[in-house]
Design a protein around this motif. Structure first.
Motif, short mmCIF file in Angstrom:
data_model
loop_
_atom_site.label_atom_id
_atom_site.label_comp_id
_atom_site.label_asym_id
_atom_site.label_seq_id
_atom_site.Cartn_x
_atom_site.Cartn_y
_atom_site.Cartn_z
N SER A 2 0.73 -16.06 4.45
CA SER A 2 0.89 -15.42 3.34
C SER A 2 -0.34 -14.30 3.36
O SER A 2 0.46 -12.92 2.68
CB SER A 2 1.54 -15.80 2.19
N ALA A 3 -1.17 -14.47 3.92
CA ALA A 3 -1.95 -13.62 3.56
C ALA A 3 -1.35 -12.61 4.67
O ALA A 3 -1.70 -11.39 5.66
CB ALA A 3 -3.51 -14.23 4.36
N GLU A 4 -1.10 -12.94 5.66
CA GLU A 4 -0.56 -12.31 6.97
C GLU A 4 0.34 -11.42 6.83
O GLU A 4 0.77 -10.03 7.24
CB GLU A 4 0.17 -13.07 8.27
N ILE A 6 1.24 -10.61 3.26
CA ILE A 6 0.55 -9.05 2.43
C ILE A 6 0.28 -7.89 3.15
O ILE A 6 0.31 -6.66 2.99
CB ILE A 6 -0.52 -9.97 1.38
N ARG A 7 -0.85 -8.38 4.50
CA ARG A 7 -1.28 -7.81 5.46
C ARG A 7 -0.13 -6.19 5.91
O ARG A 7 0.19 -5.86 6.24
CB ARG A 7 -2.07 -8.14 6.68
N LEU A 8 1.19 -7.20 6.42
CA LEU A 8 2.38 -6.33 6.84
C LEU A 8 2.63 -5.03 5.33
O LEU A 8 2.99 -4.18 5.91
CB LEU A 8 3.18 -7.74 7.59
N THR A 9 2.53 -5.70 4.20
CA THR A 9 3.43 -4.41 3.28
C THR A 9 1.72 -3.51 3.11
O THR A 9 2.55 -2.61 2.54
CB THR A 9 3.17 -5.33 1.82
N GLU A 10 0.70 -4.08 3.26
CA GLU A 10 -0.47 -3.35 3.16
C GLU A 10 0.13 -1.77 4.71
O GLU A 10 -0.12 -0.95 4.30
CB GLU A 10 -1.36 -3.49 3.73
N ARG A 11 0.36 -2.60 5.74
CA ARG A 11 0.69 -1.73 6.92
C ARG A 11 1.56 -0.92 6.47
O ARG A 11 1.94 0.37 6.59
CB ARG A 11 1.09 -2.74 8.06
N GLU A 14 0.12 2.04 5.18
CA GLU A 14 -0.45 2.46 5.76
C GLU A 14 -0.16 3.80 6.53
O GLU A 14 0.23 5.07 6.30
CB GLU A 14 -0.81 1.73 6.23
#
Length: 125
Positions: A2-4, A6-11, A14
């Motif tokens: 899920s960290a990966e 979540i990082r996709l949502t941050e990207r 961005e």
């Protein structure tokens, strides 16, 4: 895992705020289904890029909604996310644009990508 995701949502935030239509579209599968805030249905990465290229010329930026993304892992390779949508216009928060976004994330050979996106305005019945 899920960290990966979540990082996709941050990207997603961005690339949107950078006005990077190709980078934003690259977060989606080639055949993604994308329903915009106004109900326009886009099919595929190329359509997502084309529409966002024009949209990114406006003063709308994404902001932190203050809500933690909810990730529900359906299988090792598929997850459903529900995230809050918030934005600013000309640098000022615009609560009238609050939304709820539902995404389907899919593990692909390229890594996690969004296969579907649905953005719905928050309103009272």
């Amino acid at each position: 895992m899920s960290a990966e995701i979540i990082r996709l949502t941050e990207r997603m935030t961005e690339t949107w705020n950078a006005g990077d239509a190709a980078g934003y579209a690259g977060l989606f599968t080639g055949d993604a289904d994308y329903i915009t805030y106004f109900g326009l249905r886009l099919k595929g990465r190329e359509a997502i890029e084309e529409v966002h290229r024009k949209l990114f010329e406006t003063p709308i930026k994404l902001a932190d909604s203050g809500q933690e993304p909810q990730v529900r892992q359906l299988t090792d390779d598929v997850a459903v996310l529900v995230i809050g949508g918030a934005s600013t216009v000309n640098g000022e928060p615009d609560p009238s644009r609050a939304s709820v976004i539902t995404l389907t994330a899919l593990r692909t050979p390229e890594g996690w990508r969004f296969a579907s996106f649905q953005n719905t305005r928050v309103s009272r019945p």
